[in-house]
Design a protein around this motif. Structure first.
Motif: not given
Length: 403
Positions: A40, A349, A365
């Motif tokens: 990410s 995340i 993301l």
């Protein structure tokens, strides 16, 4: 034995030893979470850098005073680039759409009334607008008349406008730069962040003649911007400019260049190379973490097989085959790693979003962490579980019942 039966038996076996199950999952969770954050942040950083390169311009060659490989504004004390150098380059290079020499003086004090800010002060020519494809959003750009008369007109970037004027219109107002008053004639369009991380909207632009003679009393310039008609000539022009400056500055091997020449293509390659190297290094760390997690799972599974000999013997006595036992223990390992993979992805995340919110780090993301979680978790589960499963399947039922 059906897949549903394997899952049911695996869950039943794992539920008896919840703490052990959690410890087996922990290494996978940490490894996948790390991998998710790396993916990410790497994608976010690459997107930010490429955005900065796009703001730099697609057909641009930059010449900077001072040697070295890193691109960025030179120290204002570096005096190795002159207007005569700029004239020589302009005369020798064909296919130039716009050509702009300019000076840069970093961290200058800018005052308006009781408010103050710090910003680079850039001495420019009118051609700077076309060279950077960067025009006045409000008011007007500096003119040839400003250059000829060494006027005290200036333009402001949006960050400086926000800090000094807020919502007030700055056009026609007077600011002070190094104890010299300047009248604001224009506000630059928003530009964003440069490839090397500087806020390009934090700047004041003044006529280059005013900067060189009235503000700083210098005879050198800091940089030259060359905007070409044809992007395919970037490398060719870069080499030509390098040869011209080497000859003018009498630089011969093994002397190092006292200037830097870069272009959009080389900056993109450098940015991708740095991103790839960093991503590979951090990716290896996360894979090492996953490998350690796999070793932990394998060891705990071996312990579990030894502790559950009686359970294995009883199942064999009631008709379970060696293959059924093997599938059960392999199923347990896969359930631990795949569940840990999904949990690690979610944790990664959450951490990535937190880093973006708290640390202002660029984060992008995407679907890759989910795919990587499934692939790596399954691989670790198979590798870590196969040997314990084989050992469980190979046990003699009678000896297993005896314990």
């Amino acid at each position: 034995m059906s897949a549903g039966k394997i899952i049911s038996l695996s869950l039943k076996g794992l539920s008896k030893y919840r703490m052990r199950t959690f410890l087996m999952m922990l290494g996978i969770i940490i490894g996948i979470a790390t991998l998710t954050v790396i993916v990410s942040v790497s994608k976010g950083m690459q997107k930010k850098v490429m955005k900065g390169i796009r703001s730099f311009g697609p057909n641009a060659v930059m010449v900077s005073a001072g040697g070295g490989k890193m691109f960025g504004p030179p120290d204002d004390k570096v005096t190795t680039l002159t207007l005569e150098d700029a004239d020589a380059i302009r005369e020798s290079v064909k296919g130039i759409r716009a050509f702009s020499p300019f000076t840069v003086n970093l961290e200058q004090n800018i005052i308006y009334g009781s408010k103050n800010s710090t910003a680079p002060v850039v001495g420019v020519t009118p051609e700077f607008a076309d060279a950077w494809q960067w025009y006045a959003e409000k008011g007007e750009f500096l003119s040839d008349e400003d250059i000829a008369s060494m006027s005290k007109n200036c333009m402001l970037g949006r960050t400086v406008v926000s800090e000094l004027f807020g919502e007030q219109d700055p056009i026609g107002e007077t600011i002070r730069v190094n104890n010299t008053n300047f009248r604001v004639v224009g506000v630059l369009g928003r530009r964003g962040t440069s490839p090397h991380g500087m806020d390009m909207d934090r700047r004041v632009m003044v006529p280059i003649t005013t900067a060189m003679k009235r503000l700083y009393n210098i005879t050198h310039i800091g940089m030259i911007r060359i905007y070409l008609d044809d992007a395919s000539r970037l490398e060719e022009v870069s080499k030509t400019v390098t040869a011209i400056l080497k000859e003018r500055h009498h630089i011969k091997p093994p002397q190092e260049d006292d200037f830097r020449v870069t272009n959009t293509m080389s900056m993109a390659k450098m940015a991708k190379g740095v991103s790839k190297t960093l991503g590979t290094f951090l990716g290896l760390l996360s894979l090492i973490s996953l490998g350690i997690g796999g070793i932990v799972i394998a060891n705990i599974m071996f312990i579990s097989v030894n502790e559950r000999k009686k359970e294995i013997g009883i199942r064999r006595a009631f008709g379970a085959t060696a293959g059924d036992i093997k599938k059960q223990f392999l199923g347990e390992a896969l359930f631990v790693t795949i569940s840990g993979g999904f949990a690690g992805t979610v944790l990664g995340i959450v951490v990535s979003i937190g880093m973006a919110a708290i640390r202002k780090m660029p984060v992008e993301l995407s679907w890759e962490p989910f795919a990587l979680a499934v692939v790596f978790s399954t691989l670790v589960g198979l590798i870590a579980g196969i040997q314990p499963a084989k050992r469980a399947a190979a046990m003699d039922p009678v000896n297993a019942i005896r314990g």
